[in-house]
Design an enzyme around this catalytic site. Sequence first.
Site, PDB file in Angstrom:
ATOM      1  N   THR A   1       5.579   0.578   7.484  1.00  0.00           N
ATOM      2  CA  THR A   1       4.930   0.952   8.746  1.00  0.00           C
ATOM      3  C   THR A   1       3.812  -0.052   9.021  1.00  0.00           C
ATOM      4  O   THR A   1       4.057  -1.124   9.535  1.00  0.00           O
ATOM      5  CB  THR A   1       4.413   2.407   8.713  1.00  0.00           C
ATOM      6  OG1 THR A   1       3.626   2.606   7.537  1.00  0.00           O
ATOM      7  CG2 THR A   1       5.573   3.383   8.726  1.00  0.00           C
TER       8      THR A   1
ATOM      9  N   THR B   1       0.498   8.953   2.365  1.00  0.00           N
ATOM     10  CA  THR B   1       1.526   8.281   3.149  1.00  0.00           C
ATOM     11  C   THR B   1       2.061   7.109   2.383  1.00  0.00           C
ATOM     12  O   THR B   1       1.645   5.975   2.554  1.00  0.00           O
ATOM     13  CB  THR B   1       1.024   7.827   4.520  1.00  0.00           C
ATOM     14  OG1 THR B   1       0.671   8.973   5.267  1.00  0.00           O
ATOM     15  CG2 THR B   1       2.113   7.112   5.284  1.00  0.00           C
TER      16      THR B   1
ATOM     17  N   ASN C   1      -6.300   1.999  12.984  1.00  0.00           N
ATOM     18  CA  ASN C   1      -6.089   3.437  13.091  1.00  0.00           C
ATOM     19  C   ASN C   1      -6.549   4.013  14.433  1.00  0.00           C
ATOM     20  O   ASN C   1      -6.107   5.088  14.837  1.00  0.00           O
ATOM     21  CB  ASN C   1      -6.768   4.155  11.935  1.00  0.00           C
ATOM     22  CG  ASN C   1      -5.951   4.009  10.674  1.00  0.00           C
ATOM     23  OD1 ASN C   1      -4.941   4.670  10.494  1.00  0.00           O
ATOM     24  ND2 ASN C   1      -6.367   3.105   9.800  1.00  0.00           N
TER      25      ASN C   1
END
Length: 407
Positions: free
Chosen positions: A157, A194, A402
Amino acid sequence: MPVVIQQAKHVSGTNITSPKGFKAVGIHCGLKHKKYDLAVLLSEVPASVAGVFTTNAIQAAPLIVTKEAVQNGKMQAVIINSGNANACTGKQGMLDALTMQEKTAEKFGLETKLVGVASTGVIGEKLKMEPLLKGIEQLDPVDSLEGSIQFSQAILTTDTVMKNTVYRMEVDGKEVMIAGTAKGSGMIEPNMATMLGFITTDAEIDSVHLQDALQKVTDVTFNSITVDGDTSTNDMVLVLANGMAGNSSLTPSHPDWDVFLQTMHAVAQDLAKMIASDGEGATKLIEVEVNGALTDLEARKIAKTVVGSPLVKTAVFGCDANWGRIIAAVGYSGASVDPAGISIKIGQTVVVEDGEPVIFSEEQLLLYLKQPEVKIFVGLNKGSGQGIAWGCDLTYDYVQINASYRT
């Protein structure tokens, strides 16, 4: 502590399919704009399986499906997508995860219960099933470096690099390989966070003993890293062992059990450190080693508290030898400490000894803190407990990445 393996060797230029009987591939199916976003890992035969999973009470649909599959003790394929976590997607999300499992089983002629499912990406958005299902039909896993690289790329990702490692050892005089690949860059505060981790081995081992081995190494590797203190909804580490090396089944009483356990530890530790060093926006890997705690568990707790402290992380980013932030984190870790017994070393520079500040060269330590890897040592003089944890610095880029993750 650093892993010392007497009878295993790190192997460069190899990959997740290096153990006998494994194939992999990654493709672009359309969940992302251009990058690879769908991958499959396939064993020629049903493999013993073990798994560890996020402790977040909110768990994504694919994770629930895979946890159930792991309970069967055998797995032959894992289907993975990136670009969408299929988390917090209600009943439709569960149906979509089950459909991924079923269609993958049909594609490769497997029992449905032999397929694991993993997803990573944005939370709260439904999967685009049409391109995903078309993509499953196009998957053609191979035993090659190219297929493994595609697999590693397809699970990423916000990662900036692929994360792969392989070790070779001998069991019963036969060559056994353990390989691993992982993704993870942000929301890393395992148990699990994650991150997705996939480990393959051609060793023969029952799923019960494999689960025990994975749990042992997870506690001191994947559960000893932190990037930002957030625990995600999806992620997991799976180990598949297909037995194609031909050794007698590994158990704790097998003469080569310790070698196997240490080698799996090395694979997991390599991947964990790669994840920590690739934290979103990170410029430095931070390693905190604690000695002299009451127990190993308390030592790991202190190490993880220090490496997870935002003030320690920003000090390392700014190359500021502010050891006060380190000793403060030790104090609020919740572990038993005696302030008069604490010693701290940054690199090779002692900054605190027996609770007292030590005069040191700011200029010399500044040069050390500019390095890409910073090691902090904490001595407690309370017992024999030892622990280690890894993390990264906290940078301007972390905020930027983020703040705009969905856009």
